[in-house]
Enzyme design. Structure first.
Site, PDB file in Angstrom:
ATOM      1  N   GLU A  45     -11.246  21.294 -28.788  1.00  0.00           N
ATOM      2  CA  GLU A  45     -10.499  19.712 -28.929  1.00  0.00           C
ATOM      3  C   GLU A  45      -9.594  19.635 -27.996  1.00  0.00           C
ATOM      4  O   GLU A  45      -8.619  20.463 -27.647  1.00  0.00           O
ATOM      5  CB  GLU A  45      -9.887  19.979 -30.330  1.00  0.00           C
ATOM      6  CG  GLU A  45      -9.050  18.550 -30.743  1.00  0.00           C
ATOM      7  CD  GLU A  45      -8.471  18.499 -32.366  1.00  0.00           C
ATOM      8  OE1 GLU A  45      -8.058  17.582 -32.694  1.00  0.00           O
ATOM      9  OE2 GLU A  45      -8.104  19.818 -32.492  1.00  0.00           O
ATOM     10  N   LYS A 113     -12.668  11.519 -34.073  1.00  0.00           N
ATOM     11  CA  LYS A 113     -12.233  12.253 -35.010  1.00  0.00           C
ATOM     12  C   LYS A 113     -11.814  11.139 -36.321  1.00  0.00           C
ATOM     13  O   LYS A 113     -11.250  10.216 -35.765  1.00  0.00           O
ATOM     14  CB  LYS A 113     -10.843  12.809 -34.595  1.00  0.00           C
ATOM     15  CG  LYS A 113     -10.172  13.820 -35.737  1.00  0.00           C
ATOM     16  CD  LYS A 113      -8.917  14.545 -34.926  1.00  0.00           C
ATOM     17  CE  LYS A 113      -8.360  15.672 -35.939  1.00  0.00           C
ATOM     18  NZ  LYS A 113      -7.476  16.555 -34.912  1.00  0.00           N
ATOM     19  N   CYS A 149     -12.081  19.422 -35.669  1.00  0.00           N
ATOM     20  CA  CYS A 149     -10.787  19.981 -36.436  1.00  0.00           C
ATOM     21  C   CYS A 149     -10.624  19.865 -37.784  1.00  0.00           C
ATOM     22  O   CYS A 149     -11.346  20.043 -38.648  1.00  0.00           O
ATOM     23  CB  CYS A 149      -9.647  20.021 -35.411  1.00  0.00           C
ATOM     24  SG  CYS A 149      -8.306  21.171 -35.812  1.00  0.00           S
TER      25      CYS A 149
END
Length: 552
Positions: A45, A113, A149
């Site tokens: 990331e 994200k 994540c």
């Protein structure tokens, strides 16, 4: 359709802001993957910017440069495997935390994200816009889903990816260490595997950034949750992982499972790596510290030596008339055992000069804490002078117990650029010293064996700022203090919780009071290695002006 897919996993250490350096690491990993016949080379990331960028990524000139760097990287890596890399992306005026797939000289796919963490050290809600739920991207004939994540800690992203055709999950992470976090990661990822029925690869970065250390430990899980491989914790590594398609779908081919050290070793490694990377990434090469003969400075000296090598560590004893013979002997013994430079700089004359200068103003008052703190501030002044003269960064040595209750002198023993033991309670300091004496690893640059002799660890702690002073004169004994701090700080508990745990109400109230009135000191304290999810700095943010006290 292909029945075998090779992915090169690059568990690497980026530097925040070093766009060219991070891109060079990505290109190196891609070349490894090309040589190994990989279909995809994957990085963690926000790799191109480094992580955690905090508000730096909000600066348009910075995120525009990062996006341009990724576009240039795509052109350089046009002829070979696809490259997946985390970075910022701007679409329709919104800034996203994105995972970008490069192939054929351009960005061909992106994942955005969705779930932005907004607790502990993360402020992503105020930095990024949340992306919509999306589908997988294709690499050749294989469809891959990449929850970024935090997205993998929620059911909806992985389930949406599975429902829209993902054949396996690749989770890019910038997940920093805290004690026992690995077990939480495994449990969360097993849940995603069970829910989706898909194999999952959890790719994490390594390296230190300010107070945080990213601990790697990249792993893969097959359907059902069985561990297929694990890369080393803390070490940079590039690993080629194969997936095979059978009658029941994709499976990760069983690979090496690297050992997982216990919590004591991981904590010590974090303190070493955080200092090592803080020095390297800020441009310092050498450190110095005041070595008092006590356990805290001895442990910091050992950490510094293991991080940088004995030739890059200077220890300075700054005795006053209250410094005991045993402290002098213990400090010298620690320095000799570690093989570091040891300087002896008495402060008695300097203290007398300051006392004489202030005598007309202090006339008619009784000596007390002010005079004690003059000693500490003189030591800070002299150590900072050495730091300025020789370009050696000063380390401060206060443990979490002291940091919590303000048992430290601001502009004195709090002076310094970094504190490796800032998140380590005093009771753990003692045990960590014993652990280091009994253990040595290849990543340690200091000598093996007993480097902190038992007399340093076993004697009653004292600041030695007055005759026969002991820490227990001012504070509860450390086992009691640390247990109360664990309730009030780490568990966010109450005075009633302390009483329920068996502690005296008045003692707990006093500790709580000390915590609150010391906030101004922590605002000015050096950063230090984060070991728990309630470390002092980004994890716990309290006002300096605060008149509230727990009435329970």
């Amino acid at each position: 359709m292909a029945d075998r897919f090779r992915i090169t996993l690059a568990q690497l250490n980026p530097t925040v802001g070093d766009l060219a350096g991070n891109a060079a690491k990505a290109r190196m990993a891609w070349e490894h993957g090309r040589e190994a016949g990989a279909d995809l080379v994957a990085l963690p990331e926000m790799f191109v910017t480094g992580y955690n960028t905090q508000d730096l990524v909000l600066k348009p000139v910075f995120h525009d440069a990062a996006i341009a760097m990724i576009e240039a990287l795509a052109e350089e890596c046009a002829d070979g495997p696809a490259l997946a890399i985390g970075g910022p992306l701007v679409e329709e005026g919104k800034l996203y935390n994105a995972y970008l797939i490069l192939k054929g000289g351009k960005i061909v796919s992106r994942s955005l994200k969705t779930h932005l963490p907004n607790e502990t050290v993360f402020d992503e809600v105020r930095i990024f816009d949340a992306g919509p739920l999306g589908g997988p991207y294709s690499v050749g004939n294989t469809r891959i889903g990449s929850p970024i994540c935090e997205d993998a800690w929620h059911e909806d992203v992985a389930e949406t990816l599975a429902e829209t055709g993902a054949e396996f999950l690749l989770v890019p992470n910038g997940s920093p260490y805290y004690r026992d976090k690995y077990d939480m990661r495994i449990n969360q990822m097993v849940a995603r595997v069970v829910e989706t029925g898909l194999p999952l690869i959890y790719l994490n970065m390594v390296g230190g950034q300010d107070d945080q250390v990213f601990d790697g430990g990249t792993f893969g899980l097959n359907p059902g949750g069985a561990l297929a491989f694990r890369m080393p914790v803390f070490d940079e590594a590039i690993t080629h992982v194969d997936l095979e398609r059978g009658s029941e779908g994709w499976q990760i081919v069983q690979g090496e499972v690297a050992p997982l050290p216990d919590a004591w070793e991981q904590d010590y490694r974090v303190m070493v790596e955080s200092l090592r990377d803080y020095m390297r990434k800020t441009g310092f090469a050498k450190v110095l510290l005041g070595l008092s003969g006590g356990v805290d400075s001895a442990l910091v000296a050992a950490i510094a030596t293991d991080a940088l090598g004995p030739e890059n560590v200077r220890c300075v004893m700054l005795p006053s008339e209250y410094t005991s013979r045993s402290s002098l002997d213990d400090a010298e013994a620690v320095a000799q055992a570690l093989g570091v430079r040891y300087d002896y700089v008495p402060i008695s004359e300097s203290r007398a000069a300051v006392t004489n200068t202030l005598a007309p103003l202090f006339a008619g008052t009784e000596p007390g804490l002010t005079e004690e703190n003059i000693q500490s501030r003189l030591r800070g002044l002299l150590l900072m002078a050495l730091s300025n003269k020789f370009g050696e960064m000063l380390l401060t040595t206060g443990n979490k117990s002291e940091v919590a209750v303000g048992y430290a002198t601001i502009y004195g023993d709090m002076a310094g650029g970094y504190n490796p033991i800032k998140d380590l309670y005093k009771t753990r300091v003692f045990e960590t010293c014993r652990w280091r004496n009994a253990n040595h690893r290849l990543w340690m640059m200091g000598p093996a064996g007993e480097v902190i002799r038992p007399s340093v660890i076993d004697k009653p702690p004292s600041a030695e700022l007055r005759e026969d002073q002991k820490d227990s004169d001012s504070l509860p004994d450390y086992p009691e203090l640390d247990a109360i701090l664990d309730i009030l700080v780490d568990q966010d508990g109450s005075i009633a919780d302390c009483v329920a745990a068996g502690f005296d109400r008045d003692v707990a109230r006093r500790v709580e009071h000390l915590i609150y009135i010391s906030e101004y000191k922590r605002y000015q304290a050096a950063p230090g290695a984060r070991l728990t999810p309630r470390a002092f700095w980004l994890d716990r943010r309290y006002p300096i002006v605060n008149r509230w006290r727990d009435p329970s």
